[in-house]
Design a protein around this motif. Structure first.
Motif, short mmCIF file in Angstrom:
data_model
loop_
_atom_site.label_atom_id
_atom_site.label_comp_id
_atom_site.label_asym_id
_atom_site.label_seq_id
_atom_site.Cartn_x
_atom_site.Cartn_y
_atom_site.Cartn_z
N PRO A 212 -8.22 45.67 -44.75
CA PRO A 212 -8.07 44.42 -45.50
C PRO A 212 -6.64 43.90 -45.54
CG PRO A 212 -9.50 45.93 -46.68
CD PRO A 212 -8.91 46.71 -45.54
N GLU A 213 -5.67 44.79 -45.54
CA GLU A 213 -4.27 44.36 -45.62
C GLU A 213 -3.82 43.62 -44.36
OE1 GLU A 213 -4.23 48.43 -43.73
OE2 GLU A 213 -5.32 47.40 -45.34
N ARG A 214 -4.59 43.73 -43.29
CA ARG A 214 -4.25 43.07 -42.04
C ARG A 214 -5.00 41.75 -41.86
NH1 ARG A 214 -4.59 48.13 -37.73
NH2 ARG A 214 -3.12 49.52 -38.80
N LEU A 215 -5.80 41.36 -42.81
CA LEU A 215 -6.58 40.14 -42.70
C LEU A 215 -5.66 38.94 -42.50
CD1 LEU A 215 -9.57 39.20 -42.89
CD2 LEU A 215 -9.12 38.66 -45.29
N SER A 216 -5.99 38.08 -41.56
CA SER A 216 -5.14 36.93 -41.25
C SER A 216 -5.03 35.99 -42.45
CB SER A 216 -5.69 36.17 -40.04
OG SER A 216 -6.98 35.67 -40.30
N GLN A 217 -3.92 35.26 -42.51
CA GLN A 217 -3.66 34.42 -43.68
C GLN A 217 -4.73 33.35 -43.91
OE1 GLN A 217 -1.04 35.12 -45.81
NE2 GLN A 217 -2.24 33.76 -47.12
N PRO A 218 -5.24 32.69 -42.86
CA PRO A 218 -6.29 31.69 -43.11
C PRO A 218 -7.51 32.27 -43.83
CG PRO A 218 -5.41 31.40 -40.92
CD PRO A 218 -4.83 32.68 -41.44
N LEU A 219 -7.90 33.50 -43.49
CA LEU A 219 -9.05 34.11 -44.12
C LEU A 219 -8.70 34.63 -45.52
CD1 LEU A 219 -10.83 35.96 -41.18
CD2 LEU A 219 -10.97 33.58 -41.95
N GLN A 220 -7.46 35.05 -45.72
CA GLN A 220 -7.03 35.40 -47.07
C GLN A 220 -7.08 34.17 -47.97
OE1 GLN A 220 -3.50 37.74 -47.71
NE2 GLN A 220 -3.67 38.79 -45.74
N ASP A 221 -6.64 33.03 -47.44
CA ASP A 221 -6.63 31.80 -48.23
C ASP A 221 -8.04 31.39 -48.64
OD1 ASP A 221 -3.89 31.71 -47.98
OD2 ASP A 221 -3.91 30.26 -46.32
N ILE A 222 -8.99 31.56 -47.71
CA ILE A 222 -10.39 31.22 -47.99
C ILE A 222 -10.93 32.10 -49.12
CG2 ILE A 222 -12.73 31.46 -47.07
CD1 ILE A 222 -11.45 28.88 -46.28
N ASN A 223 -10.64 33.39 -49.05
CA ASN A 223 -11.10 34.31 -50.07
C ASN A 223 -10.45 34.04 -51.43
OD1 ASN A 223 -12.79 35.63 -48.29
ND2 ASN A 223 -11.27 37.19 -47.76
#
Length: 229
Positions: A212-223
């Motif tokens: 999870p710590e490697r999740l790309s920023q666009p997908l982090q923003d969505i979450n």
């Protein structure tokens, strides 16, 4: 390597909307491997690992397939058996120099790998478009994150490839929380990338990668946006 896959997963955590996907539900226009043995092996591996494939694959012969999130080398251990189980052929690109060895080249072609000369400027995008323009069945798999580590943005080549070739984009998610390979809703690029990208991002809301710590920023923003609602 399989420790995370064998963690407890109950039916209540699995997809409520997306139906289970089997080989019988894949249309005859979709690129197939045509191998009678690999679907049996793939299905057995999926059951052994505790994973399943859900969603829908439209009965089309060409598409740019997005593989996300990609945070680990182990992702392929769960993704490939699902493709074998569906008898689905998704091609990827590799350096043309790998095809110089006859025996290796035969194996690479069987695996659906397409030789690309990356040394010529602009050749990768145009060569990929040309592959689609032949009219032959082709599902071309790409990972727009471009790395297994954290990245602030996606590489947008996949979008301009689909737009230039006139083919749809088929997002696929690998969710370690539900242990599912999800085929999501197909999307037709309009040419307005600023409007289209958020629609693709949104389909990956809540998807849990291996790291999870490697999740790309666009997908982090969505979450994060979903949590604040």
């Amino acid at each position: 390597m399989f420790k995370r896959s064998k963690s407890a997963t109950t039916e209540s955590t699995r997809s409520k909307i997306l139906p289970k996907l089997s080989r019988k539900q894949v249309g005859d226009n979709v690129p197939r491997r045509g191998n009678k043995v690999s679907p049996v092996i793939g299905l057995w591996l999926m059951k052994t690992l505790g994973w399943r494939t859900v969603g829908d694959i439209p009965n089309i012969s060409q598409a740019v397939v997005l593989a996300l999130p990609h945070t680990s080398n182990v992702d392929g251990v769960y993704a490939l058996p699902s493709l074998f189980a569906l008898d689905l052929k998704i091609s990827i690109m590799a350096k043309h120099t790998l095809f110089r060895v006859p025996v290796l080249s035969q194996l690479l072609y069987w695996m659906g790998i397409i030789p690309i000369n990356r040394t010529e400027k602009g050749s990768v995008l145009q060569a990929s478009i040309d592959k689609f323009k032949t009219g032959e069945p082709l599902f071309l798999g790409l990972s727009p994150e471009g790395t297994r580590q954290y990245t602030e943005s996606w590489k947008t080549g996949f979008y301009y490839l689909a737009l230039g070739a006139g083919v749809p984009i088929l997002p696929v998610a690998l969710d370690y929380n539900t242990k599912e390979v999800r085929f999501l809703s197909v999307m037709h690029p309009t040419g307005d990338i600023e409007a289209d990208l958020p629609k693709i991002y949104a389909q990956y809301q809540g998807v849990m990668p291996r790291h999870p710590e490697r999740l790309s920023q666009p997908l982090q923003d969505i979450n994060n946006a979903a949590k604040s609602e």
